[in-house]
Enzyme design. Structure first.
Site, PDB file in Angstrom:
ATOM      1  N   HIS A   1       0.879  -1.161   0.016  1.00  0.00           N
ATOM      2  CA  HIS A   1      -0.060   0.000   0.045  1.00  0.00           C
ATOM      3  C   HIS A   1       0.984   1.206   0.066  1.00  0.00           C
ATOM      4  CE1 HIS A   1      -3.695   2.214   1.209  1.00  0.00           C
ATOM      5  NE2 HIS A   1      -2.861   3.083   1.733  1.00  0.00           N
ATOM      6  N   GLU A   2       2.016   1.209   1.038  1.00  0.00           N
ATOM      7  CA  GLU A   2       2.794   2.257   0.926  1.00  0.00           C
ATOM      8  C   GLU A   2       3.671   2.549  -0.422  1.00  0.00           C
ATOM      9  OE1 GLU A   2       2.375   4.765   3.046  1.00  0.00           O
ATOM     10  OE2 GLU A   2       0.877   3.314   4.363  1.00  0.00           O
TER      11      GLU A   2
ATOM     12  N   HIS B   1       1.468   4.388  -2.696  1.00  0.00           N
ATOM     13  CA  HIS B   1       1.502   5.655  -2.702  1.00  0.00           C
ATOM     14  C   HIS B   1       2.542   6.569  -3.327  1.00  0.00           C
ATOM     15  CE1 HIS B   1      -1.944   6.594   0.123  1.00  0.00           C
ATOM     16  NE2 HIS B   1      -1.341   5.658   1.036  1.00  0.00           N
TER      17      HIS B   1
ATOM     18  N   GLU C   1      -6.199   6.827  -0.897  1.00  0.00           N
ATOM     19  CA  GLU C   1      -6.219   5.582  -0.177  1.00  0.00           C
ATOM     20  C   GLU C   1      -6.911   4.541  -1.067  1.00  0.00           C
ATOM     21  OE1 GLU C   1      -4.938   4.852   3.168  1.00  0.00           O
ATOM     22  OE2 GLU C   1      -4.135   6.664   2.212  1.00  0.00           O
TER      23      GLU C   1
ATOM     24  N   ASP D   1      -4.902   1.292  -2.308  1.00  0.00           N
ATOM     25  CA  ASP D   1      -5.543  -0.175  -2.102  1.00  0.00           C
ATOM     26  C   ASP D   1      -5.937  -0.725  -3.289  1.00  0.00           C
ATOM     27  OD1 ASP D   1      -5.794   0.336   0.542  1.00  0.00           O
ATOM     28  OD2 ASP D   1      -7.971   0.641   0.316  1.00  0.00           O
TER      29      ASP D   1
END
Length: 485
Positions: free
Chosen positions: A135-136, A139, A200, A204
């Site tokens: 997930h990071e 980003h 987010e 995801d």
């Protein structure tokens, strides 16, 4: 475990935003930039790298990073397993662990990703931990930071000076950082939540795909979401990760639907993950007496996925309790079954030093360093043992060779500073100390150390030339940092 002194430095950096912050709600999503095309008008990839490096220096200087070669090696192996399957990778990623039992993870410019130690020990499977890291990573690859800055630049001037000092503090210690940020962020709250929600959802989607493509169980993401949601459903104080990554129930269900679109995958438990959890608990959490009881109970009740992990945790707890003979017996048994396991080798190195079994430690580490050249666990422990034995020239050579391949190794420079001090090589000691300062962004102090080194290098013309060149490099880096503000 190599123990080094932590340094602190107040490094104020402009135009920095953390990927994990959320503020008040808005419903206007029409301004969300297109994936892959946004962010470049405000920040180039090169500028992102520069800002990311500056932020990483501040994190190093905060003294919160776990400077543990074994855990650094583990989390980077895991992270890079994911990165090699990611799209739009523009940086060499760096993963690090923050010594904080809060559940949180964060990403910032230049491919830097921090994971709180508490998140690792809370995950039940490596797929759950990998889901957070994926997930990071998403980003970063989707350039959410640059996109948010670009959006803010359209709505108001980029006046970030008032919030910069709280940004990294919030990522590392949300409870303290949120208070520092609360008065500075009011003007951008409405815009912030819009981008948080969109980012987010995108992270995801991209992260679960990355998780599946990297051989992990895609259900690790919704399983970890659901676990957190259930655990803190009625809590008055949610964990940091829920403050920085809002988790409505709809997001959990959407993540589960996405994960179920991939083929079912049964991923067996992984020993390294369990060893990392045991190491964090034994060395960075709890009381040593309590940990001895915990791991002893776990062994008796077969509470760990791997018996070896519980035994390893118990050995580390014995070490912390100065019961070195008990730790030695356990670690020698573990090493017989897995001779090249770096978790065991690192712990046994510490025990052998305390028991003053230097020859045994030297042979073990010389062999593993030959087998795994430039591996930080092997090289740094080998250099440390040589230092303890008084074999200073050999220790310095191992560290110098290692730094050729790993020029950003905080631990290696700190060890080399000690070696040079013991050798009474004052010029080189100050040069090495300057590199430690530079790694935390303390350029004025680093330049001072180099100028001091010049005073001891009158009979070392080559060293003097190198010092002069390094001073110019650091002054240039300092100027670049000022221009970023």
């Amino acid at each position: 475990m190599l123990k080094i002194k932590s340094l602190s430095c107040a490094l104020i950096i402009g135009l920095l935003l953390a990927s994990s912050y959320s503020w008040a709600a808005t419903t206007d999503k029409n301004k969300l930039p297109q994936i892959g095309t946004s962010g470049f008008s405000v920040l180039s990839i090169d500028k992102e790298r520069q800002i990311g490096q500056a932020m990483m220096q501040q994190v190093r200087g905060s003294g919160t990073i776990v400077n543990d070669p074994v855990l650094i090696e583990y989390i980077n192996d895991l992270g890079n397993t994911l990165v090699k399957n990611a799209q739009d990778v523009n940086y060499r990623f760096e993963f690090f662990i923050v010594n904080n039992q809060e559940l949180n993870a964060f990403a910032f410019f230049g491919g830097h990703i921090g994971i709180h130690s508490g998140l690792i020990t809370t995950a039940d499977t490596e797929s759950e931990l990998a889901s957070v890291i994926a997930h990071e990573i998403s980003h970063v690859t989707q350039r959410h930071l640059a996109r948010r800055i670009e959006a803010q630049s359209r709505n108001q001037p980029l006046t970030m000076a008032g919030i910069v000092s709280g940004i990294l503090l919030t990522m590392i210690n949300p409870a303290v950082g949120m208070a520092a940020l609360s008065t500075s962020m009011a003007a951008s709250q409405q815009m912030g939540i819009n981008y948080t929600r969109g980012n987010e959802q995108e992270a995801d989607r991209v992260g679960i795909t990355l998780l599946a493509n990297s051989g992990f169980d895609p259900l690790g993401a919704p399983n970890f979401f659901g676990k957190m949601l259930e655990r803190y459903r009625y809590s008055s104080k949610p964990p940091a990760i829920l403050l920085t990554h809002p988790l409505p129930e709809s997001r959990v269900s959407e993540a589960r639907i996405r994960a179920q679109n991939f083929p079912l995958r049964s991923v067996p438990p992984k020993l390294e993950f369990e060893l990392a959890k045991a190491r964090i608990k034994a060395r960075y959490e709890g009381d040593k007496k309590y940990n001895i009881e915990h791991f002893t109970h776990a062994i008796n009740k077969n509470r760990y996925a791997f018996l070896a992990a519980a035994q390893y945790g118990l050995a580390l707890s014995y070490f912390e309790d100065k019961s070195y003979d008990k730790a030695y017996t356990l670690l020698m048994t573990l090493l017989k079954s897995d001779a090249n396991n770096l978790f065991y080798i690192d712990a046994l190195s510490d025990v052998l030093i305390e028991l003053r079994k230097f020859e045994q430690a030297e042979k073990m580490l010389a062999d593993i360093n030959l087998l795994m050249p430039n591996n930080q666990v092997a090289a740094l422990n080998y250099a440390n043992v040589l230092l303890e034995m008084g074999k200073l020239d050999k220790s310095a050579q191992v560290l110098q060779d290692f730094l050729l391949m790993h020029p950003d190794s905080f631990i290696a420079y700190d060890l080399l500073t000690t070696v040079y001090r013991k050798q009474d090589k004052k010029a080189l000691m100050h040069v090495s100390k300057a590199e430690v300062m530079a790694l935390v962004g303390a350029y004025p102090q680093a330049i001072d150390e180099l100028q001091t080194a010049m005073n001891y290098a009158d009979d070392l013309p080559i060293v003097r030339k190198r010092i002069k060149g390094r001073i110019l490099q650091l002054q240039d880096q300092q100027d670049k940092l000022r221009r970023l503000n």
